[in-house]
Design a protein around this motif. Structure first.
Motif, PDB file in Angstrom:
ATOM      1  N   THR A  33      -7.888   1.240   3.629  1.00  0.00           N
ATOM      2  CA  THR A  33      -7.263   0.253   2.749  1.00  0.00           C
ATOM      3  C   THR A  33      -6.457  -0.763   3.551  1.00  0.00           C
ATOM      4  N   ARG A  84      -7.449  -4.501   2.734  1.00  0.00           N
ATOM      5  CA  ARG A  84      -6.563  -5.233   1.836  1.00  0.00           C
ATOM      6  C   ARG A  84      -5.416  -5.944   2.534  1.00  0.00           C
ATOM      7  N   GLY A 130      -3.187  -0.868  -3.267  1.00  0.00           N
ATOM      8  CA  GLY A 130      -3.900   0.382  -3.054  1.00  0.00           C
ATOM      9  C   GLY A 130      -2.944   1.550  -2.961  1.00  0.00           C
ATOM     10  N   LEU A 166       0.863  -1.184   0.000  1.00  0.00           N
ATOM     11  CA  LEU A 166       0.000   0.000   0.000  1.00  0.00           C
ATOM     12  C   LEU A 166       0.898   1.232   0.000  1.00  0.00           C
TER      13      LEU A 166
END
Length: 214
Positions: free
Chosen positions: A46, A50, A35, A9
């Motif tokens: 996120t 995720r 993300g 991320l």
């Protein structure tokens, strides 16, 4: 069966930097960007949805809250954020990268952080050497502990301070890698540090490393 990709991320305020970092990582073998977030609120959402392995975190954003599966955090910094860099490392970051990091350094640091290593890119390491010297607080008992290390432990600590991996330290000193791994763990424990980066900071402060040298 191939290993699953490293899930990353990217949390970065600057859209151009965010796009550049995401593009480099998405194009790298074995890495998947799950993300990108422009602020702390989007990053938290996120993170929970995720569950990335690595979080690239803009130092200007808020440090993430505790999560059921906390990722390795690599701080994204500029040349004028030395105090924030040292604070992030002391708070448990796995390392830091300059936003202008070269492609190979970015990919290498992300992969090593995902494997549980505390790492710094070469450019970042040189920056941290100067920062630790200029911004470190009063000398404490841990610096005195450095002087009580054995010759081998001191040599290993110097390698840690130079941001070398265990394999690179082993090659430099002509030792088996398991011996170096055990020695690093012992040195970190003796110095009362949370991880090897904290021990590396002490190596800088004690003069075992010099700015600009690897």
């Amino acid at each position: 069966m191939p290993a699953p990709p490293v899930r990353v991320l990217v949390a970065e305020r600057d859209p151009a930097v965010r796009a550049r970092l995401s593009g480099i990582l998405d194009a790298a073998d074995g890495i998947e960007v799950v993300g990108s977030a422009p602020d702390a609120t989007a990053a938290r959402v996120t993170l929970r949805r995720r569950l990335p392995d690595v979080l690239l975190l803009d130092l200007r954003l808020t440090w993430p809250d505790a999560l059921p599966r906390r990722p390795a955090v690599v701080a994204l910094a500029t040349f004028d954020s030395d105090a924030g860099i040292l604070r992030a490392l002391r708070d448990g970051a796995s390392g830091f990268l300059l936003r202008s990091a070269r492609r190979n350094d970015l990919v290498k640091v992300v992969r090593l952080a995902a494997d549980g290593h505390v790492v710094l890119s070469p450019d970042a390491s040189r920056r941290l050497l100067s920062a630790a010297t200029r911004l470190s607080g009063p000398r404490d008992d841990r610096l005195a502990q450095v002087d009580r290390l054995s010759a081998r432990e001191t040599d290993v600590l110097a390698g840690v301070g130079a941001a070398l991996t265990n394999a690179e330290i082993a090659h430099r000193l002509g030792l088996p890698e398991p011996i170096v791994r055990d020695c690093v763990a012992r040195v970190v424990r003796k110095l009362g540090c949370a991880h090897r980066t904290g021990a590396g900071l002490l190596a800088y402060e004690r003069g075992l490393c010099r700015p600009g040298l690897s």
